[in-house]
Design a protein around this motif. Sequence first.
Motif, short mmCIF file in Angstrom:
data_model
loop_
_atom_site.label_atom_id
_atom_site.label_comp_id
_atom_site.label_asym_id
_atom_site.label_seq_id
_atom_site.Cartn_x
_atom_site.Cartn_y
_atom_site.Cartn_z
N VAL A 11 -5.58 23.77 58.05
CA VAL A 11 -5.13 23.20 59.32
C VAL A 11 -5.62 21.76 59.35
O VAL A 11 -6.81 21.49 59.13
N THR A 12 -4.73 20.82 59.63
CA THR A 12 -5.10 19.41 59.72
C THR A 12 -4.89 18.94 61.16
O THR A 12 -3.84 19.18 61.74
N VAL A 13 -5.93 18.29 61.69
CA VAL A 13 -5.87 17.76 63.06
C VAL A 13 -6.30 16.29 63.05
O VAL A 13 -7.02 15.85 62.17
N GLN A 27 -4.59 16.16 68.16
CA GLN A 27 -3.20 16.30 67.73
C GLN A 27 -3.17 17.20 66.50
O GLN A 27 -3.90 16.99 65.54
N LEU A 28 -2.33 18.22 66.55
CA LEU A 28 -2.13 19.10 65.41
C LEU A 28 -1.19 18.39 64.44
O LEU A 28 -0.05 18.09 64.77
N VAL A 41 -8.76 27.08 64.98
CA VAL A 41 -9.21 25.73 64.67
C VAL A 41 -9.16 24.85 65.91
O VAL A 41 -10.11 24.14 66.23
N VAL A 42 -8.06 24.89 66.63
CA VAL A 42 -7.91 24.07 67.84
C VAL A 42 -9.00 24.44 68.85
O VAL A 42 -9.65 23.56 69.43
N PHE A 43 -9.25 25.71 69.04
CA PHE A 43 -10.30 26.16 69.95
C PHE A 43 -11.66 25.64 69.51
O PHE A 43 -12.44 25.13 70.31
N ALA A 44 -11.96 25.77 68.21
CA ALA A 44 -13.26 25.34 67.68
C ALA A 44 -13.46 23.83 67.86
O ALA A 44 -14.55 23.39 68.24
N VAL A 45 -12.42 23.05 67.61
CA VAL A 45 -12.54 21.60 67.78
C VAL A 45 -12.82 21.25 69.24
O VAL A 45 -13.66 20.41 69.54
N PHE A 64 -10.15 10.28 63.68
CA PHE A 64 -10.48 11.01 62.46
C PHE A 64 -9.38 12.00 62.13
O PHE A 64 -8.86 12.67 63.01
N LEU A 65 -9.04 12.08 60.86
CA LEU A 65 -8.09 13.07 60.36
C LEU A 65 -8.94 14.10 59.60
O LEU A 65 -9.63 13.76 58.64
#
Length: 71
Positions: A11-13, A27-28, A41-45, A64-65
């Motif tokens: 997963v890249t954000v 941003q996903l 991943v979104v929740f953890a970030v 940051f990417l």
Amino acid sequence: MVADRGELGRVTVRLLLSATGDLSELQLVRPAADPLLTQSVVFAVKQSSFPIPPTGATRSDRTFLVTYIYN
């Protein structure tokens, strides 16, 4: 679904931090094939803490990417 090299998924954000180190934007960029992995991943970030950027850090400096790789 198992990806190459035994990976469960990637997963890249893109993250933007505020001048005080808070998450301003998330941003996903590339979701995993498994929507639950992406959601995790979104929740953890969103729950993460980030360091305060140096004084005078530009928007570019605070962007940051990040790619999360799950094996």
